[in-house]
Every structure is written in structure tokens, then in C-alpha cells.
Scaffold this active site. Structure first.
Site, PDB file in Angstrom:
ATOM      1  N   VAL A  98       0.835  -1.210   0.000  1.00 21.37           N
ATOM      2  CA  VAL A  98       0.000   0.000   0.000  1.00 21.37           C
ATOM      3  C   VAL A  98       0.866   1.254   0.000  1.00 21.37           C
ATOM      4  O   VAL A  98       0.576   2.223  -0.698  1.00 21.37           O
ATOM      5  CB  VAL A  98      -0.973  -0.014   1.204  1.00 21.37           C
ATOM      6  CG1 VAL A  98      -1.678   1.325   1.357  1.00 21.37           C
ATOM      7  CG2 VAL A  98      -1.987  -1.144   1.049  1.00 21.37           C
TER       8      VAL A  98
ATOM      9  N   SER B 245      14.701  -1.188   6.219  1.00 20.32           N
ATOM     10  CA  SER B 245      14.647  -0.583   4.877  1.00 20.32           C
ATOM     11  C   SER B 245      15.407   0.731   4.786  1.00 20.32           C
ATOM     12  O   SER B 245      15.381   1.376   3.738  1.00 20.32           O
ATOM     13  CB  SER B 245      13.181  -0.318   4.503  1.00 20.32           C
ATOM     14  OG  SER B 245      12.431  -1.484   4.630  1.00 20.32           O
TER      15      SER B 245
ATOM     16  N   CYS C 201     -10.583  -2.111   3.488  1.00 21.70           N
ATOM     17  CA  CYS C 201     -10.720  -2.130   2.020  1.00 21.70           C
ATOM     18  C   CYS C 201     -12.076  -2.666   1.557  1.00 21.70           C
ATOM     19  O   CYS C 201     -12.700  -2.109   0.646  1.00 21.70           O
ATOM     20  CB  CYS C 201      -9.583  -2.945   1.404  1.00 21.70           C
ATOM     21  SG  CYS C 201      -9.209  -4.465   2.299  1.00 21.70           S
TER      22      CYS C 201
ATOM     23  N   GLN D  83     -11.595 -11.946  -1.358  1.00 24.29           N
ATOM     24  CA  GLN D  83     -10.563 -10.925  -1.157  1.00 24.29           C
ATOM     25  C   GLN D  83      -9.184 -11.382  -1.621  1.00 24.29           C
ATOM     26  O   GLN D  83      -8.743 -12.496  -1.332  1.00 24.29           O
ATOM     27  CB  GLN D  83     -10.533 -10.519   0.326  1.00 24.29           C
ATOM     28  CG  GLN D  83     -11.828  -9.863   0.762  1.00 24.29           C
ATOM     29  CD  GLN D  83     -11.830  -9.349   2.186  1.00 24.29           C
ATOM     30  OE1 GLN D  83     -12.819  -9.499   2.882  1.00 24.29           O
ATOM     31  NE2 GLN D  83     -10.743  -8.728   2.632  1.00 24.29           N
TER      32      GLN D  83
ATOM     33  N   ARG E 207     -10.733 -15.221   1.790  1.00 25.50           N
ATOM     34  CA  ARG E 207      -9.500 -14.953   1.032  1.00 25.50           C
ATOM     35  C   ARG E 207      -9.442 -15.909  -0.151  1.00 25.50           C
ATOM     36  O   ARG E 207      -9.639 -17.123   0.022  1.00 25.50           O
ATOM     37  CB  ARG E 207      -8.279 -15.172   1.939  1.00 25.50           C
ATOM     38  CG  ARG E 207      -6.960 -14.775   1.305  1.00 25.50           C
ATOM     39  CD  ARG E 207      -6.746 -13.284   1.258  1.00 25.50           C
ATOM     40  NE  ARG E 207      -6.626 -12.718   2.598  1.00 25.50           N
ATOM     41  CZ  ARG E 207      -6.710 -11.411   2.848  1.00 25.50           C
ATOM     42  NH1 ARG E 207      -6.918 -10.541   1.866  1.00 25.50           N
ATOM     43  NH2 ARG E 207      -6.605 -10.958   4.081  1.00 25.50           N
TER      44      ARG E 207
ATOM     45  N   HIS F  41     -10.612  -6.861  -4.751  1.00 28.26           N
ATOM     46  CA  HIS F  41     -11.592  -7.623  -3.974  1.00 28.26           C
ATOM     47  C   HIS F  41     -12.926  -7.631  -4.722  1.00 28.26           C
ATOM     48  O   HIS F  41     -13.321  -6.616  -5.328  1.00 28.26           O
ATOM     49  CB  HIS F  41     -11.857  -6.954  -2.621  1.00 28.26           C
ATOM     50  CG  HIS F  41     -10.708  -7.006  -1.655  1.00 28.26           C
ATOM     51  ND1 HIS F  41      -9.571  -7.760  -1.846  1.00 28.26           N
ATOM     52  CD2 HIS F  41     -10.545  -6.390  -0.450  1.00 28.26           C
ATOM     53  CE1 HIS F  41      -8.753  -7.599  -0.810  1.00 28.26           C
ATOM     54  NE2 HIS F  41      -9.327  -6.764   0.041  1.00 28.26           N
TER      55      HIS F  41
HETATM   56  P1  A2P Z   1       9.714  -2.660   6.118  1.00 30.08           P
HETATM   57  O1  A2P Z   1       9.655  -2.941   4.638  1.00 30.08           O
HETATM   58  O2  A2P Z   1      10.931  -1.877   6.481  1.00 30.08           O
HETATM   59  O3  A2P Z   1       9.484  -3.879   6.955  1.00 30.08           O
HETATM   60  P2  A2P Z   1       3.142  -4.702   3.831  1.00 30.08           P
HETATM   61  O4  A2P Z   1       1.793  -4.368   4.366  1.00 30.08           O
HETATM   62  O5  A2P Z   1       3.217  -4.747   2.354  1.00 30.08           O
HETATM   63  O6  A2P Z   1       3.698  -5.931   4.500  1.00 30.08           O
HETATM   64  O7  A2P Z   1       4.101  -3.491   4.286  1.00 30.08           O
HETATM   65  C1  A2P Z   1       4.227  -3.115   5.624  1.00 30.08           C
HETATM   66  C2  A2P Z   1       4.972  -1.790   5.696  1.00 30.08           C
HETATM   67  O8  A2P Z   1       5.051  -1.415   7.067  1.00 30.08           O
HETATM   68  C3  A2P Z   1       6.404  -1.874   5.197  1.00 30.08           C
HETATM   69  O9  A2P Z   1       6.754  -0.644   4.612  1.00 30.08           O
HETATM   70  C4  A2P Z   1       7.182  -2.073   6.480  1.00 30.08           C
HETATM   71  O10 A2P Z   1       8.506  -1.639   6.432  1.00 30.08           O
HETATM   72  C5  A2P Z   1       6.401  -1.191   7.407  1.00 30.08           C
HETATM   73  N1  A2P Z   1       6.617  -1.543   8.801  1.00 30.08           N
HETATM   74  C6  A2P Z   1       6.313  -2.694   9.426  1.00 30.08           C
HETATM   75  N2  A2P Z   1       6.662  -2.644  10.718  1.00 30.08           N
HETATM   76  C7  A2P Z   1       7.200  -1.419  10.932  1.00 30.08           C
HETATM   77  C8  A2P Z   1       7.767  -0.737  12.062  1.00 30.08           C
HETATM   78  N3  A2P Z   1       7.827  -1.321  13.264  1.00 30.08           N
HETATM   79  N4  A2P Z   1       8.220   0.523  11.891  1.00 30.08           N
HETATM   80  C9  A2P Z   1       8.148   1.125  10.687  1.00 30.08           C
HETATM   81  N5  A2P Z   1       7.628   0.534   9.575  1.00 30.08           N
HETATM   82  C10 A2P Z   1       7.163  -0.720   9.704  1.00 30.08           C
END
Ligand code: A2P
Length: 348
Positions: free
Chosen positions: A16, A42, A130, A157, A236, A243
Site C-alpha cells: 500500500v 529498509s 478495504c 478478497q 481470502r 476484492h
Molecule cells: P519494512 O519494509 O521496512 O518492513 P506490507 O503491508 O506490504 O507488509 O508493508 C508493511 C509496511 O510497514 C512496510 O513498509 C514495512 O517496512 C512497514 N513496517 C512494518 N513494521 C514497521 C515498524 N515497526 N516501523 C516502521 N515501519 C514498519
């Protein structure tokens, strides 16, 4: 919009979050600065934006200094912890998780339905689930014409609703099965490839899943009418994006399929695709990458008075998440609704 806004995307590396960045870019959102935030994993990762790249920064409590709007899509726990700190810095949060949706201080907004609720925000605005978003975009115009008594909804979904890991799970399981190997089951409790799971989010004491109860409760909050009764079964399915929903809608008075099509034809954000004779109806493959909510198969429920059946499909990552959040941000900017009345309001 004066074009001098700073926007942060929290969870920018996710399914997203990436869509939020591309939606901000595609819709020419008037931000002079866009910040990509995610976990420390990241940090430094380059993400494409406006023909160049932005480097992901680690999300911290002080990440929101000088930020006007933060679009959160990093899970409920991250929103619960960090959204109050964004507000502390005077930043308005549009949160895609379920963390703040039931909070009376937080409007739950689908711009086509209840944009007016934005006026009473106190710093956090919740982006609905959603499945709920696409359902209310289709239901609200009908409800305005003839009051809806009850909705029975069954969803189909896509795995992208679970984020990147859901997409990767279906992709790898399909490959493994075509190679005659047993698929690894990591994300869902059972295999999702060539299967359907009547299980989204956790089971609750009443036997429903949390996803099903989100559809029940969020619909009432968004449509601002507790007389609309909803019961849901959320499933799902092995589809990557978009969806689908089968709706059975009981009205207070008769509404013909022709009348419903005319109303929906004029409704914001809705496209009627309803020509069964030509095999024209909404499908995930044709809704994916589009902004609208597609409605078709509108027909009389012959088993019950004043009731229609219909089929509603929309891109869950776009209208179901990123686009709805960006539309909210656009309204905040356009209507001068930025800034927060009490920066400490959400800190315990
Ligand atoms: P990261 O890629 O660094 O793990 P999705 O819903 O596609 O799984 O994506 C989840 C998003 O939320 C990713 O960008 C992920 O970053 C981020 N995220 C998950 N946990 C944390 C956290 N504790 N702090 C900051 N971002 C987070």
C-alpha cells in the site's frame, strides 16, 4: 492547495505504501517534500518517485517534525505507537490500519460518502477497511434514494490485502505446485494457492472474524445510520489484486434493477458494468489498476421483497487503501483542514 506541503508515507516499502507514493505522484498532489518512512530494515532503500528516487528513512517518534500530513500503512501496532507522535508535531494522520477506526475522536472517511466528517478531525483520520470502502461507495447512493434495511455480503478478497507477504505467498505456492513440490505455508493458516479460506484476520468470540465485524461496524459509522444492518462472510481467494463482493441488499421499499443502475451510473466513484448478454460484468482482472468501484449483476432477489443482488469489484490497494487515503489528504489540503487543535490529544 498552496503547494507547500510536506507529506510522509509511513510503511512506504509495503504494497500500500508504494501505491500511496505512486498515487501522490499520479494525482499531482501539491507536496514540495515527500518523505518515505519504514522500519530500520529498509533504511536507505531507494524508492522511485517523480522520475527520481527518495531514500527510505527509519520511522522514529521525531520523524514528523515539519510534516503536514502523514499517510500511515505499516500495521496497527505501528499506528498506535507513532500516530500520536505525528499529531504531537502538528501533523495530521490518515491511518490505513484498524487501530483508530472505532475511536470516536477519529472520523472514518470515504470521500464519496462522508467527506463532511473530516471537519471534526482532531489529528487522526481513519481510512476504512478495504472491503468496507468499496461496499459503501456502491451502497450509499442507493441508500440515499431508498433506505437500506439489511445487507448480506460475501467477499472474495485478494492476497494483496495481506501486503507484500500475501502476494509473495501466493506467487511462491503457485510456482511450487507447478513444479510438483509441496507448497510452503507461511502467511495463512492453510495453502492459499487453488484454495479459498473463510478466515480473514482473527476469529472473535461470536464466531465471526475481525474482518467480518469490521464490515458491520465500519459501515454504520461511515454511513452514519445504525439502522443499516450488515452481516458478512469474508473469504481470502487466490487472486493477487482487487476484492470482489456479492451483496444481497434489502430496501425499505421496492427499487428496480433499472432504477438502481440509473442511480449508480450517476454516483461518484462508481462504474456500472452490467450487460450479462455480452458477458460484461466486473472482474478483478479488469478492476486492477483502476480507481473506481465497479458494480454489475444487478438483479431482483426473487426469494424476498424489496431486495436486490449485485456484484461489486474494486482494486483493494487503490480505492481500498492508497487512493482513498490520498483523496482524504487532498480534501484536507483543499479545505484548509490541516493542523491539529490539541497536539497532546492522543498521547496517554
Ligand atoms: P519494512 O519494509 O521496512 O518492513 P506490507 O503491508 O506490504 O507488509 O508493508 C508493511 C509496511 O510497514 C512496510 O513498509 C514495512 O517496512 C512497514 N513496517 C512494518 N513494521 C514497521 C515498524 N515497526 N516501523 C516502521 N515501519 C514498519
Amino acid at each position: 492547495m498552496d503547494g507547500s506541503l510536506t507529506v510522509a508515507v509511513v510503511g512506504a516499502t509495503g504494497a500500500v505504501g508504494r501505491e500511496m507514493l505512486s498515487t501522490l505522484e499520479a494525482r499531482n498532489f501539491p507536496a514540495t517534500r515527500v518523505i518515505a518512512l519504514a522500519s530500520s530494515r529498509s533504511s536507505g532503500l531507494p524508492l522511485p518517485f517523480r522520475g527520481g528516487e527518495i531514500s527510505v528513512q527509519e520511522l522514529k517518534e521525531d520523524s514528523f517534525q515539519g510534516v503536514d500530513i502523514a499517510l500511515f500503512s505499516a500495521g496497527g501496532g505501528t499506528s498506535e505507537r507513532f500516530a500520536p507522535h505525528a499529531v504531537r508535531h502538528g501533523c495530521v494522520v490518515v491511518d490505513n490500519s484498524s487501530a483508530w477506526r472505532a475511536d470516536d475522536r477519529c472520523p472514518l472517511v470515504v470521500p464519496e460518502v462522508n467527506a463532511h466528517a473530516l471537519k471534526r478531525h482532531r489529528g487522526i483520520i481513519a481510512n476504512p477497511n478495504c472491503s468496507t470502502i468499496q461496499m459503501v461507495v456502491a451502497l450509499n447512493p442507493l441508500h440515499k434514494a431508498v433506505p437500506i434495511r439489511r445487507v448480506v455480503v460475501s467477499t472474495y478478497q485478494a492476497v494483496s490485502g495481506t501486503g507484500q507477504k500475501g502476494i509473495a505467498e501466493l506467487d511462491s505456492q503457485v510456482r511450487q505446485m507447478f513444479n510438483m513440490t509441496d507448497p510452503d505455508v507461511k502467511v495463512y493458516p492453510h495453502r492459499i494457492a487453488f484454495n479459498c479460506l473463510p478466515h480473514i484476520d482473527v476469529f472473535l468470540e461470536n464466531g465471526y472474524t475481525k474482518e467480518e465485524m469490521k464490515m458491520v461496524r465500519e459501515t454504520v459509522k461511515i454511513m452514519e445510520d445504525p439502522s443499516v444492518k450488515v452481516t458478512a462472510t469474508t473469504v481470502r481467494v487466490p487472486v493477487f489484486y482487487s476484492h470482489s463482493e456479492a451483496l444481497n441488499v434489502e430496501f425499505a421499499r421496492p427499487l428496480s434493477p433499472v432504477e438502481a443502475r440509473v442511480i449508480l451510473h450517476d454516483a461518484p466513484g462508481v462504474v456500472v458494468l452490467d450487460n450479462p448478454g455480452e458477458n460484461i460484468y466486473p472482474m478483478p482482472v479488469s478492476a486492477t489498476g483502476e480507481d473506481e468501484v465497479f458494480v454489475g449483476r444487478i438483479r431482483v432477489d426473487e426469494s424476498q421483497a424489496n431486495t436486490l443482488n449485485m456484484w461489486v469489484v474494486s482494486d483493494n490497494v487503490r480505492k481500498g487503501a492508497a487512493l482513498n487515503a490520498v483523496q482524504i489528504a487532498e480534501l484536507l489540503a483543499r479545505d484548509n483542514l490541516l493542523g491539529v487543535p490539541d497536539p497532546m490529544a492522543f498521547l496517554n
